[in-house]
Scaffold this active site. Structure first.
Site, PDB file in Angstrom:
ATOM      1  N   SER A  83      42.808  49.812  28.475  1.00  0.00           N
ATOM      2  CA  SER A  83      43.507  50.986  28.988  1.00  0.00           C
ATOM      3  C   SER A  83      42.574  51.794  29.888  1.00  0.00           C
ATOM      4  O   SER A  83      41.447  52.096  29.502  1.00  0.00           O
ATOM      5  CB  SER A  83      43.957  51.837  27.800  1.00  0.00           C
ATOM      6  OG  SER A  83      44.587  53.013  28.253  1.00  0.00           O
ATOM      7  N   GLY A  84      43.067  52.157  31.094  1.00  0.00           N
ATOM      8  CA  GLY A  84      42.218  52.828  32.078  1.00  0.00           C
ATOM      9  C   GLY A  84      41.680  54.176  31.629  1.00  0.00           C
ATOM     10  O   GLY A  84      40.520  54.497  31.871  1.00  0.00           O
ATOM     11  N   HIS A  85      42.528  54.962  30.934  1.00  0.00           N
ATOM     12  CA  HIS A  85      42.101  56.344  30.666  1.00  0.00           C
ATOM     13  C   HIS A  85      41.012  56.439  29.598  1.00  0.00           C
ATOM     14  O   HIS A  85      40.488  57.530  29.354  1.00  0.00           O
ATOM     15  CB  HIS A  85      43.303  57.238  30.332  1.00  0.00           C
ATOM     16  CG  HIS A  85      43.920  57.031  28.994  1.00  0.00           C
ATOM     17  ND1 HIS A  85      43.681  57.860  27.937  1.00  0.00           N
ATOM     18  CD2 HIS A  85      44.788  56.095  28.547  1.00  0.00           C
ATOM     19  CE1 HIS A  85      44.383  57.448  26.891  1.00  0.00           C
ATOM     20  NE2 HIS A  85      45.068  56.375  27.233  1.00  0.00           N
ATOM     21  N   GLY A  95      47.513  51.056  27.366  1.00  0.00           N
ATOM     22  CA  GLY A  95      47.157  50.149  26.286  1.00  0.00           C
ATOM     23  C   GLY A  95      48.365  49.778  25.430  1.00  0.00           C
ATOM     24  O   GLY A  95      48.517  48.636  24.999  1.00  0.00           O
ATOM     25  N   THR A  96      49.230  50.745  25.207  1.00  0.00           N
ATOM     26  CA  THR A  96      50.421  50.498  24.384  1.00  0.00           C
ATOM     27  C   THR A  96      51.273  49.387  25.004  1.00  0.00           C
ATOM     28  O   THR A  96      51.748  48.486  24.300  1.00  0.00           O
ATOM     29  CB  THR A  96      51.249  51.802  24.252  1.00  0.00           C
ATOM     30  OG1 THR A  96      50.404  52.796  23.660  1.00  0.00           O
ATOM     31  CG2 THR A  96      52.480  51.593  23.405  1.00  0.00           C
ATOM     32  N   GLN A 106      39.349  50.281  22.781  1.00  0.00           N
ATOM     33  CA  GLN A 106      38.158  51.090  22.511  1.00  0.00           C
ATOM     34  C   GLN A 106      36.850  50.337  22.797  1.00  0.00           C
ATOM     35  O   GLN A 106      35.788  50.949  22.815  1.00  0.00           O
ATOM     36  CB  GLN A 106      38.152  51.561  21.045  1.00  0.00           C
ATOM     37  CG  GLN A 106      39.276  52.517  20.703  1.00  0.00           C
ATOM     38  CD  GLN A 106      39.176  53.861  21.423  1.00  0.00           C
ATOM     39  OE1 GLN A 106      38.126  54.236  21.952  1.00  0.00           O
ATOM     40  NE2 GLN A 106      40.279  54.588  21.467  1.00  0.00           N
ATOM     41  N   CYS A 149      48.596  64.416  13.037  1.00  0.00           N
ATOM     42  CA  CYS A 149      49.491  65.543  12.777  1.00  0.00           C
ATOM     43  C   CYS A 149      50.798  65.299  13.503  1.00  0.00           C
ATOM     44  O   CYS A 149      50.911  65.552  14.686  1.00  0.00           O
ATOM     45  CB  CYS A 149      48.841  66.824  13.284  1.00  0.00           C
ATOM     46  SG  CYS A 149      49.866  68.251  13.040  1.00  0.00           S
ATOM     47  N   ASN A 154      39.542  52.810  16.685  1.00  0.00           N
ATOM     48  CA  ASN A 154      39.515  54.068  17.423  1.00  0.00           C
ATOM     49  C   ASN A 154      39.047  55.244  16.570  1.00  0.00           C
ATOM     50  O   ASN A 154      38.472  56.194  17.071  1.00  0.00           O
ATOM     51  CB  ASN A 154      40.894  54.390  18.025  1.00  0.00           C
ATOM     52  CG  ASN A 154      42.036  54.130  17.078  1.00  0.00           C
ATOM     53  OD1 ASN A 154      42.136  53.056  16.492  1.00  0.00           O
ATOM     54  ND2 ASN A 154      42.891  55.103  16.904  1.00  0.00           N
TER      55      ASN A 154
HETATM   56  C1  LIG Z   1      42.749  50.925  19.710  1.00  0.00           C
HETATM   57  C2  LIG Z   1      43.819  51.489  20.590  1.00  0.00           C
HETATM   58  N1  LIG Z   1      44.843  50.715  20.962  1.00  0.00           N
HETATM   59  C3  LIG Z   1      45.811  51.168  21.772  1.00  0.00           C
HETATM   60  C4  LIG Z   1      45.818  52.451  22.233  1.00  0.00           C
HETATM   61  C5  LIG Z   1      46.918  52.924  23.122  1.00  0.00           C
HETATM   62  O1  LIG Z   1      46.442  53.091  24.439  1.00  0.00           O
HETATM   63  P1  LIG Z   1      47.242  54.003  25.484  1.00  0.00           P
HETATM   64  O2  LIG Z   1      47.019  55.417  25.086  1.00  0.00           O
HETATM   65  O3  LIG Z   1      46.632  53.684  26.802  1.00  0.00           O
HETATM   66  O4  LIG Z   1      48.669  53.597  25.399  1.00  0.00           O
HETATM   67  C6  LIG Z   1      44.782  53.316  21.849  1.00  0.00           C
HETATM   68  C7  LIG Z   1      44.772  54.721  22.271  1.00  0.00           C
HETATM   69  O5  LIG Z   1      44.166  55.578  21.658  1.00  0.00           O
HETATM   70  C8  LIG Z   1      43.751  52.816  21.010  1.00  0.00           C
HETATM   71  O6  LIG Z   1      42.734  53.590  20.623  1.00  0.00           O
END
Ligand SMILES: Cc1ncc(COP(=O)(O)O)c(C=O)c1O
Length: 402
Positions: free
Chosen positions: A200-202, A73-74, A180, A326, A152
Site C-alpha cells: 500500500s502506497g500510503h 492494501g485492502t 507493513q 474504537c 501492524n
Molecule cells: C497489515 C495491513 N494490511 C492491510 C492494510 C490495509 O491497507 P490500506 O489502508 O491501504 O487499505 C493495512 C493498513 O493498516 C495493514 O496494516
C-alpha cells in the site's frame, strides 16, 4: 486543522515525501491525460507509468509485468484472495491467521458464509505462529495460504519463506499481506515462495489511493475489478497516474534509504522502548522482540486504559495508537493482543509507537520526558492501582455487559 505534531503513528499512515509531492504535481495539473488514449497527450503517459512500474518492481525484486496496481492494501488483499479461489474452483479451504488485518480476516469470514472453510492459525504469547499447526492444517483441498509478513500492531515478523515452502508442498497458492513490511524489510521475489504480495502506497510515503499487488508470472489470476483492459486485464479502471508515479518514486526512495533508515529507526525505537521500560514500573513489550519490524514497539502499561494515555499524549502533540479498535463507540480490546493471550491488565493499556525515517532524536526525547508522568497520573486515578484482582474483575464485568 493541526499540522504540527510528533508523529509516531507511521503504521497507520505516513507523510508523503516532499520529493514525491513535487514530482506528481504536473500529473495533476498539466499532464492529466489517460494513458490508454491514442493521442500523444494521453498516450505519452504510458511511458511514465512504465517507468514507475519498473521502480516499484525493483523494490520487490520482481519483473514489471508482475505488478498490478490497486487503490490500496485492502483492495490488494481482497483481489488476491478472490483470484486464488476463482483460479482453483475445486478447492474450498483457506488458511490464514488470527492476527491478520481486517482486510483479510473479514474477507475470510464472509467466505465462510459462502461454503468455504477457513483455518485461523493461532499465535503464541510472542505473536508467533506454530509451523506444526500450519502443517497439520494443510490438505489437498487448501486453495490458499494467506498470512501477513509483519503485524501492524506489534511489528512481529512471520517466517514467510518457511510458510511458503509448506504451502507449496500441498499445492496451495501463497499470498502475503506485506503492507507493513515493504520498505522496512528487504524483499526479493525472484527467490521466493510467495505467489502474490500486497502493498500500500500510503505506508511508504506515497499518497493514499494507490497500492499494488505482485502476481508471480505463471500464477493463474482472475481480476477482482472487471471492466476495461487496463493492467493487462488484471485490474480494470483508468490508471491513477499521479498515484502510480508517486508509488514509483516512493519505492525508489525506500530502496535508497532502506539500510540506513532501518538502522536509525531501530536505534531510536530501542532507546524509546528501553528507557520507558526502565522508568515506568509494570509495563512490558508486547510481541517477539527478535523477529520484529525496526520501527515498531507495542508496550502494555498495566492497570490503565490505552485510550486515556493517547488523549494525554495528544495534549503534548504526540500521535501514537492504542491496541484497541474504537469502533461505533465501543472499545474492544485488540484482536491481535487477545490472540496472543495477553492478560486483561495489559491488554487495555497497550500503546503502539511506530517511527519512520523522519523521526528525530528530539521527538523521542519528548516522548520519554512525558510518558512516565502520564502513566503515573493515570495510575493515581485508577482505583485498581495495587489491586490486580479488582482490575480483572472490573474488566470481566465490563466485557460481560457488552
Ligand atoms: C497489515 C495491513 N494490511 C492491510 C492494510 C490495509 O491497507 P490500506 O489502508 O491501504 O487499505 C493495512 C493498513 O493498516 C495493514 O496494516
Amino acid at each position: 486543522m493541526q499540522s504540527n505534531c510528533i508523529y509516531l503513528d507511521n503504521n497507520a499512515t505516513t507523510k508523503v515525501d516532499p520529493e514525491v509531492v513535487e514530482l506528481i504535481l504536473p500529473y495533476l495539473t498539466e499532464y492529466y491525460g489517460n494513458p490508454s488514449s491514442m493521442h500523444t497527450f494521453g498516450g505519452q503517459l504510458a511511458k511514465v507509468v512504465k517507468t514507475a512500474r519498473e521502480q516499484l518492481a525493483a523494490l520487490l525484486g520482481a519483473d514489471e509485468s508482475e505488478i498490478v496496481y490497486t487503490s490500496c492494501g485492502t483492495e490488494g488483499d481482497n483481489a488476491a484472495i478472490r483470484a486464488a479461489l476463482l483460479a482453483q474452483p475445486d478447492k474450498r479451504h483457506i488458511i490464514t491467521t488470527q492476527v491478520e488485518h481486517p482486510a483479510v480476516l473479514n474477507v475470510c469470514k464472509q467466505l465462510e458464509t459462502q461454503g468455504y472453510s477457513v483455518t485461523y492459525l493461532s499465535v503464541n504469547r510472542q505473536g508467533q505462529l506454530d509451523l506444526n499447526e500450519l502443517e497439520a492444517s494443510l490438505t489437498g483441498n487448501t486453495a490458499l495460504v494467506t498470512t501477513m509478513y509483519a503485524n501492524n500492531e506489534t511489528g512481529v515478523v512471520f517466517p514467510i519463506e518457511q510458510i511458503g515452502l509448506r504451502a507449496k508442498e500441498y499445492g496451495a497458492l501463497f499470498h502475503v499481506d506485506a503492507v507493513q513490511a515493504v520498505g522496512k524489510i528487504p524483499l526479493n521475489m525472484k527467490n521466493s515462495t510467495v505467489d502474490m504480495l500486497t502493498l500500500s502506497g500510503h505506508k511508504i510515503h506515497a499518497p493514499k489511493g494507490i497500492g499494488a499487488l505482485y502476481v508471480r508470472r505463471g500464477v493463474r489470476f482472475r481480476p477482482f475489478l472487471i471492466g476495461g483492459h487496463q493492467e493487462r486485464g488484471r485490474r480494470a479502471g483508468t490508471e491513477n497516474v499521479p498515484g502510480i508515479v508517486a508509488l514509483g518514486k516512493a519505492a525508489e526512495l525506500e530502496m535508497l534509504h532502506l539500510e540506513e533508515a532501518t538502522k536509525r529507526e531501530r536505534r531510536l525505537r530501542d532507546r524509546l522502548e528501553q528507557t520507558l521500560l526502565a522508568k515506568i514500573p509494570d509495563c512490558e513489550v508486547n510481541g517477539d522482540t527478535t523477529q520484529r519490524l525496526p520501527n515498531t514497539t507495542n508496550i502494555g502499561f498495566k492497570y490503565i486504559e490505552g485510550e486515556a494515555i493517547l488523549l494525554l499524549l495528544n495534549k503534548y502533540g504526540i500521535c501514537a495508537s492504542s491496541g484497541s479498535a474504537c469502533t461505533s463507540g465501543s472499545l474492544e480490546p485488540s484482536h491481535v493482543l487477545r490472540a496472543m493471550g495477553l492478560p486483561y491488565t495489559t491488554l487495555h493499556g497497550s500503546i503502539r509507537f511506530s517511527l519512520c525515517r523522519y523521526t528525530t532524536e528530539a521527538e523521542i526525547d519528548q516522548v520519554i520526558a512525558v510518558m512516565p508522568e502520564i502513566v503515573e497520573r493515570l495510575r493515581a486515578l485508577s482505583p485498581f492501582k495495587n489491586d490486580e484482582a479488582g482490575w480483572l474483575q472490573a474488566q470481566e464485568q465490563t466485557l460481560a455487559h457488552r
